[in-house]
Motif scaffolding. Structure first.
Motif, mmCIF file in Angstrom:
data_model
loop_
_atom_site.group_PDB
_atom_site.id
_atom_site.type_symbol
_atom_site.label_atom_id
_atom_site.label_comp_id
_atom_site.label_asym_id
_atom_site.label_seq_id
_atom_site.Cartn_x
_atom_site.Cartn_y
_atom_site.Cartn_z
ATOM 1 N N GLY A 4 -5.736 1.003 2.539
ATOM 2 C CA GLY A 4 -4.519 1.712 2.809
ATOM 3 C C GLY A 4 -4.782 3.264 2.969
ATOM 4 O O GLY A 4 -5.508 3.692 3.762
ATOM 5 N N HIS A 5 -4.148 4.128 2.187
ATOM 6 C CA HIS A 5 -4.652 5.390 1.976
ATOM 7 C C HIS A 5 -4.116 6.388 3.381
ATOM 8 O O HIS A 5 -3.857 7.326 2.979
ATOM 9 C CB HIS A 5 -6.015 5.748 1.812
ATOM 10 C CG HIS A 5 -6.464 7.004 1.524
ATOM 11 N ND1 HIS A 5 -5.973 7.796 0.744
ATOM 12 C CD2 HIS A 5 -7.328 7.674 2.098
ATOM 13 C CE1 HIS A 5 -6.684 9.144 0.600
ATOM 14 N NE2 HIS A 5 -7.416 9.049 1.539
ATOM 15 N N PHE A 6 -4.482 5.922 4.527
ATOM 16 C CA PHE A 6 -4.104 6.831 5.657
ATOM 17 C C PHE A 6 -2.609 6.593 6.136
ATOM 18 O O PHE A 6 -2.244 7.472 7.117
ATOM 19 C CB PHE A 6 -5.083 6.431 6.889
ATOM 20 C CG PHE A 6 -6.534 6.868 6.195
ATOM 21 C CD1 PHE A 6 -6.733 7.875 6.205
ATOM 22 C CD2 PHE A 6 -7.322 5.759 6.313
ATOM 23 C CE1 PHE A 6 -8.066 8.160 5.781
ATOM 24 C CE2 PHE A 6 -8.570 5.894 5.875
ATOM 25 C CZ PHE A 6 -9.077 7.291 5.841
ATOM 26 N N SER B 169 -10.289 -2.357 -0.015
ATOM 27 C CA SER B 169 -10.390 -0.968 -0.765
ATOM 28 C C SER B 169 -9.095 -0.234 -0.725
ATOM 29 O O SER B 169 -8.430 -0.384 0.313
ATOM 30 C CB SER B 169 -11.681 -0.206 -0.783
ATOM 31 O OG SER B 169 -11.709 0.284 0.613
ATOM 32 N N HIS B 170 -8.924 0.818 -1.437
ATOM 33 C CA HIS B 170 -7.872 1.843 -1.004
ATOM 34 C C HIS B 170 -8.039 2.370 0.171
ATOM 35 O O HIS B 170 -7.063 2.689 0.731
ATOM 36 C CB HIS B 170 -7.601 2.719 -2.462
ATOM 37 C CG HIS B 170 -6.526 3.794 -2.025
ATOM 38 N ND1 HIS B 170 -5.416 3.329 -1.901
ATOM 39 C CD2 HIS B 170 -6.770 5.059 -1.889
ATOM 40 C CE1 HIS B 170 -4.618 4.545 -1.382
ATOM 41 N NE2 HIS B 170 -5.479 5.635 -1.527
ATOM 42 N N GLY B 171 -9.274 2.908 0.289
ATOM 43 C CA GLY B 171 -9.424 3.721 1.589
ATOM 44 C C GLY B 171 -9.961 5.050 1.420
ATOM 45 O O GLY B 171 -10.035 5.659 2.375
ATOM 46 N N GLY C 166 -3.261 0.461 -3.825
ATOM 47 C CA GLY C 166 -3.403 1.871 -4.375
ATOM 48 C C GLY C 166 -2.302 3.025 -3.740
ATOM 49 O O GLY C 166 -1.816 2.648 -2.613
ATOM 50 N N ASP C 167 -2.218 3.927 -4.599
ATOM 51 C CA ASP C 167 -0.961 4.866 -4.376
ATOM 52 C C ASP C 167 0.276 4.437 -4.356
ATOM 53 O O ASP C 167 1.204 4.559 -3.735
ATOM 54 C CB ASP C 167 -1.232 5.586 -3.122
ATOM 55 C CG ASP C 167 -2.581 6.650 -3.153
ATOM 56 O OD1 ASP C 167 -3.261 6.484 -4.236
ATOM 57 O OD2 ASP C 167 -2.844 7.554 -2.224
ATOM 58 N N ASN C 168 0.654 3.286 -5.146
ATOM 59 C CA ASN C 168 1.680 2.624 -5.126
ATOM 60 C C ASN C 168 2.514 3.473 -6.029
ATOM 61 O O ASN C 168 3.913 3.584 -5.872
ATOM 62 C CB ASN C 168 1.567 1.024 -5.762
ATOM 63 C CG ASN C 168 0.758 0.187 -5.026
ATOM 64 O OD1 ASN C 168 -0.528 0.102 -5.098
ATOM 65 N ND2 ASN C 168 1.317 -0.547 -4.040
ATOM 66 N N GLY D 248 -5.978 3.865 -6.447
ATOM 67 C CA GLY D 248 -5.972 5.011 -5.340
ATOM 68 C C GLY D 248 -5.837 6.394 -5.809
ATOM 69 O O GLY D 248 -6.559 6.472 -7.004
ATOM 70 N N ASN D 249 -5.850 7.446 -5.046
ATOM 71 C CA ASN D 249 -6.151 8.595 -5.605
ATOM 72 C C ASN D 249 -4.950 9.310 -6.428
ATOM 73 O O ASN D 249 -5.079 10.359 -6.913
ATOM 74 C CB ASN D 249 -6.626 9.679 -4.448
ATOM 75 C CG ASN D 249 -5.953 9.593 -3.080
ATOM 76 O OD1 ASN D 249 -5.622 8.488 -2.801
ATOM 77 N ND2 ASN D 249 -5.243 10.444 -2.616
ATOM 78 N N HIS D 250 -3.856 8.650 -6.317
ATOM 79 C CA HIS D 250 -2.673 8.851 -7.005
ATOM 80 C C HIS D 250 -2.537 8.093 -8.394
ATOM 81 O O HIS D 250 -1.635 8.326 -9.243
ATOM 82 C CB HIS D 250 -1.576 8.992 -6.335
ATOM 83 C CG HIS D 250 -1.343 10.032 -5.202
ATOM 84 N ND1 HIS D 250 -0.614 10.798 -5.079
ATOM 85 C CD2 HIS D 250 -2.044 9.940 -3.947
ATOM 86 C CE1 HIS D 250 -0.623 11.658 -3.958
ATOM 87 N NE2 HIS D 250 -1.399 11.178 -3.299
ATOM 88 N N ALA E 201 0.877 -1.185 -0.060
ATOM 89 C CA ALA E 201 -0.214 -0.010 -0.258
ATOM 90 C C ALA E 201 0.851 1.173 -0.133
ATOM 91 O O ALA E 201 2.017 1.276 0.783
ATOM 92 C CB ALA E 201 -0.881 -0.036 1.085
ATOM 93 N N ASP E 202 0.444 2.224 -0.888
ATOM 94 C CA ASP E 202 0.849 3.672 -0.457
ATOM 95 C C ASP E 202 2.545 3.789 -0.662
ATOM 96 O O ASP E 202 3.003 4.201 0.131
ATOM 97 C CB ASP E 202 0.413 4.449 0.792
ATOM 98 C CG ASP E 202 -1.120 4.308 0.804
ATOM 99 O OD1 ASP E 202 -1.794 5.126 0.161
ATOM 100 O OD2 ASP E 202 -1.726 3.540 1.523
ATOM 101 N N SER E 203 3.105 3.170 -1.544
ATOM 102 C CA SER E 203 4.490 3.038 -1.923
ATOM 103 C C SER E 203 4.878 4.506 -2.420
ATOM 104 O O SER E 203 6.134 4.880 -2.131
ATOM 105 C CB SER E 203 4.647 2.053 -2.988
ATOM 106 O OG SER E 203 4.051 0.877 -2.877
HETATM 107 MN MN LIG Z 1 -4.751 7.485 -1.198
#
Ligand SMILES: [Mn+2]
Length: 227
Positions: A191-193, A117-119, A44-46, A82-84, A12-14
């Motif tokens: 993830g996400h947070f 989910s991504h979060g 997500g946001d990898n 994700g959002n990225h 997550a979130d790399s």
């Molecule tokens: Mn995110």
């Protein structure tokens, strides 16, 4: 229903290529066999910025994209956008790619229902929902074309300077609100947070960029670890 397999890895979130090279290193280790698994969850946001319908944005992370495309031919990979990183279905054609709208996805784990989910799906507000809809749209991305290199260069620079690792004070309150949407689930993985915390049935995954960790299913339990 899809099943979470023993030894599954959750990344997550790399936020690659900014903030950390850990994502690329993990992909290289998966490719050379140093890390073995039969199932990967990209949460997500990898990528710090990656989207489809655009060639230029891919040039920043060509090696990672090629590795993922190769790995997805032999390993089951689920990518929760994700959002990225979004509009990825055309880039990763051998994976199960889930858009924000298609999330959460429910998997089974020893008769338990696990919502993944991504979060950023719930408790975000109307403005954020609209922003996501507009941005994750083929026409929007195509409209950007004439200005794309300047916009993307600017965005990449801004993102690389952003501080992304914070302790979320009062996180339990946010989790409580999110869990209102998950009455049916036995476990929620997001993830996400970037919090790397477990709050009741809510697993907030470590960020690969912040904590340098991923999660893995070991003897039916989700554990946080460095790879
Ligand atoms: Mn995110």
């Amino acid at each position: 229903m899809l099943t979470i397999k023993e030894n599954a890895i959750f990344i997550a979130d790399s936020h690659y290529p900014h903030h950390s090279n850990a994502f690329l290193k993990t992909l290289q280790k998966l490719e050379n066999g140093e890390i073995k698994t039969s199932q990967i969850f990209l949460m997500g946001d990898n990528f710090d910025l990656l989207f489809g319908h655009n060639e230029y944005i891919q040039t920043f992370v060509e090696e990672a994209i090629a590795l993922l495309q190769k790995l997805s031919k032999t390993i089951e990979i689920h990518y929760f956008e994700g959002n990225h990183d979004f509009c990825l279905k055309d880039i990763f054609t051998n994976m199960n790619v889930y858009t924000r709208d298609e999330q959460p996805v429910v998997f089974s784990l020893n008769d338990k229902k696990v919502a993944i989910s991504h979060g950023d799906k719930y408790v975000t507000g109307f403005g954020y929902d609209l922003y996501c809809k507009v941005l994750r749209n083929k026409s929007t991305l195509t409209l950007l074309k004439p200005f794309e290199e300047a916009i993307i260069n600017h965005r990449m620079k801004k993102l690389s300077q952003k501080h992304i690792c914070h302790t979320f004070h009062g996180f339990e309150k946010r989790v409580e609100a999110i869990l209102e949407n998950y009455k049916e689930a036995d476990l929620v993985i997001e993830g996400h947070f970037h919090q790397s915390r477990v709050v009741g049935k809510y697993i907030s995954l470590p960020s690969q960029a912040c904590q340098g960790m991923v999660a893995q299913l070991e003897e039916g339990e989700v554990v946080f670890k460095s790879l």
